[in-house]
Design an enzyme around this catalytic site. Sequence first.
Site, PDB file in Angstrom:
ATOM      1  N   ASP A 109      -2.298 -25.953  45.808  1.00  3.42           N
ATOM      2  CA  ASP A 109      -2.553 -25.385  47.132  1.00  3.42           C
ATOM      3  C   ASP A 109      -3.029 -23.943  46.951  1.00  3.42           C
ATOM      4  OD1 ASP A 109      -0.851 -26.397  50.103  1.00  3.42           O
ATOM      5  OD2 ASP A 109      -2.478 -24.937  49.950  1.00  3.42           O
TER       6      ASP A 109
ATOM      7  N   HIS B 155       3.095 -31.398  55.985  1.00  2.00           N
ATOM      8  CA  HIS B 155       4.320 -30.597  56.118  1.00  2.00           C
ATOM      9  C   HIS B 155       4.335 -29.747  57.385  1.00  2.00           C
ATOM     10  CE1 HIS B 155       1.232 -28.060  54.563  1.00  2.00           C
ATOM     11  NE2 HIS B 155       1.970 -26.995  54.828  1.00  2.00           N
TER      12      HIS B 155
ATOM     13  N   GLU C 260      -8.515 -26.715  54.640  1.00  3.82           N
ATOM     14  CA  GLU C 260      -7.798 -26.872  55.908  1.00  3.82           C
ATOM     15  C   GLU C 260      -8.550 -26.052  56.942  1.00  3.82           C
ATOM     16  OE1 GLU C 260      -4.295 -24.740  56.754  1.00  3.82           O
ATOM     17  OE2 GLU C 260      -3.420 -26.301  57.971  1.00  3.82           O
TER      18      GLU C 260
ATOM     19  N   ASP D 218      -5.817 -23.491  51.977  1.00  2.00           N
ATOM     20  CA  ASP D 218      -5.051 -23.163  53.173  1.00  2.00           C
ATOM     21  C   ASP D 218      -5.881 -22.340  54.176  1.00  2.00           C
ATOM     22  OD1 ASP D 218      -2.272 -23.127  54.302  1.00  2.00           O
ATOM     23  OD2 ASP D 218      -2.595 -20.966  54.197  1.00  2.00           O
TER      24      ASP D 218
HETATM   25  O1  TEU Z   1      -1.234 -24.032  58.221  1.00  2.00           O
HETATM   26  C1  TEU Z   1      -2.190 -23.393  59.053  1.00  2.00           C
HETATM   27  C2  TEU Z   1      -2.051 -23.915  60.398  1.00  2.00           C
HETATM   28  O2  TEU Z   1      -2.982 -24.357  61.004  1.00  2.00           O
HETATM   29  C3  TEU Z   1      -0.670 -23.952  60.897  1.00  2.00           C
HETATM   30  O3  TEU Z   1      -0.359 -22.646  61.387  1.00  2.00           O
HETATM   31  C4  TEU Z   1      -0.568 -24.939  61.964  1.00  2.00           C
HETATM   32  O4  TEU Z   1      -1.503 -24.628  62.969  1.00  2.00           O
HETATM   33  C5  TEU Z   1       0.807 -24.844  62.515  1.00  2.00           C
HETATM   34  O5  TEU Z   1       1.681 -24.846  61.401  1.00  2.00           O
HETATM   35  C6  TEU Z   1       1.037 -26.045  63.395  1.00  2.00           C
HETATM   36  O6  TEU Z   1       2.413 -26.116  63.628  1.00  2.00           O
HETATM   37  C7  TEU Z   1      -1.257 -23.554  56.881  1.00  2.00           C
HETATM   38  C8  TEU Z   1      -0.086 -24.206  56.159  1.00  2.00           C
HETATM   39  O7  TEU Z   1      -0.280 -25.620  56.145  1.00  2.00           O
HETATM   40  C9  TEU Z   1       1.177 -23.828  56.895  1.00  2.00           C
HETATM   41  O8  TEU Z   1       2.314 -24.495  56.324  1.00  2.00           O
HETATM   42  C10 TEU Z   1       1.360 -22.319  56.776  1.00  2.00           C
HETATM   43  O9  TEU Z   1       2.480 -21.933  57.548  1.00  2.00           O
HETATM   44  C11 TEU Z   1       0.112 -21.585  57.300  1.00  2.00           C
HETATM   45  O10 TEU Z   1      -1.122 -22.141  56.862  1.00  2.00           O
HETATM   46  C12 TEU Z   1       0.122 -20.158  56.763  1.00  2.00           C
HETATM   47  O11 TEU Z   1      -0.122 -20.197  55.379  1.00  2.00           O
END
Ligand code: TEU
Length: 459
Positions: A100, A316, A243, A201
């Site tokens: 990641d 997650h 993402e 991410d």
């Molecule tokens: O998630 C980005 C993101 O889009 C999240 O903020 C999502 O919108 C939100 O969790 C929905 O509940 C990534 C990672 O997957 C996440 O675990 C991290 O918290 C976030 O970035 C910051 O790194």
Amino acid sequence: MEKNFDWFKEKTVYQIWPRSFCDGNGDGIGDIPGIISKLPYLHELGIELIWLSPVYKSPMDDMGYDIADYFTIDPLFGCNEDMYQLIREAREYNIEIMMDLVVNHTSDQHLWFQEACKSRHNPYRNYYIWHDPVDGKAPTDQRSFFLPSSWTYHEATGQYYYHAFSNRQPDLNWDNPKILEEVYKIMNFWLAKGVAGFRMDVIELIGKITLEAKFTSSKVHDLLQKIFRHTLEKREKTITVGETGGATVKDAILYSGKHNELDMVFGFEHLTVDEEAGKGKWAIKNLDFIKFKQILAQWQTGLYKKGWNSLYLSNHDQPRQVSRFIDPQHRVAGAKMLANTLHMLQGTPYVYQGEEIGMTNFNFTSPAQFKDIEMLNFYKEFITHPEWGKERVMTAINAKGRDNARTPMQWSSDIHGGFSTVNPWIEINPNYLQINVASDRASPDSIFNFYCHVIGLRK
Ligand code: TEU
Ligand code: CA
């Protein structure tokens, strides 16, 4: 060397969120030795790629998505040698590892930020986004994902710094060309160690135009093309998935269609069908199945021969799919229906740990059970909000809270679900007595055996 862009197209990816997958050393927290012990299980399932959520050094403010050292494995998960052993042993099962890559921001404990805070003239100052107060206040009224403001005032140097997430996750300043150099180093280090690629991410946010922050621009494509050329291009077999929360089909074609940026992206459109438009995840509404099917179809037809799809319903950050899409009394049949729907589409399927046995949401009754910063902050801010209050907040958390997907993997009906020999760091779902790998493995009509079949069919 001829780059091979198709090598991964018959493979299925399994996402491991390490803290809750398997505890190898009896401290109640999942770790890399625990993952290694489950490689035979993943092989039996038919998995050939693992997306491993962050295992780097981190204060765990956002459970590892706040990185303090990109080159060192956090002792909670093991050591670098454990990681190299995982890469080696996975390959013996024909499984490659994607790590990641979290480079929109670092942890505030990262050396760069520690330096940047020493003075406005420190060489690392403009690794981050700083602004003078405006009329004695934050430069904009931008909310962050986890807090009412994206800006935190730094007393010692009299400026605000920007953070799209928690105040302990300062955003990197991608207008500074040094950041690209640093990211090349990180990626090439892990590629040299044998990882096959990366999940990136919130990668669209590196294209933000400072101050508007969330608004993304064409800059992200320029940056990704530079990253591709300096890290992935010269390697025969790599895989990347970005993402991109705001991506449309058109964006997905730009990211994945020309083989010079990413192989695919995670879109979120199909996962907004149970929230009020534009109001965010907590404004829940009845799931619109017709819209869900239309969006899946649009991405299939839109990307056909123009780009590549990722296929996922869980991760997650998302609630458990059987709880989100299926009535409880139809959990088994419903889980199989969702798996069939997803795995028979064109693209790369992602199975999130526990999805293959139909693990469900947890039923939270108190904030004392919460571990996730997003849930804790949402609860704190909105239980006193006139339009929300405790009951509506708890309903939203039970529907969409990220800890629903972060309870320990349920391996058996043994104590602690076979996840650990001691009390896990987060409560295990009491239904582990009925829903677990051991019992699913033993019954031919189980969800697990269905996943083995459907993954095998694709291959
Ligand atoms: O998630 C980005 C993101 O889009 C999240 O903020 C999502 O919108 C939100 O969790 C929905 O509940 C990534 C990672 O997957 C996440 O675990 C991290 O918290 C976030 O970035 C910051 O790194
Ligand atoms: Ca452990």
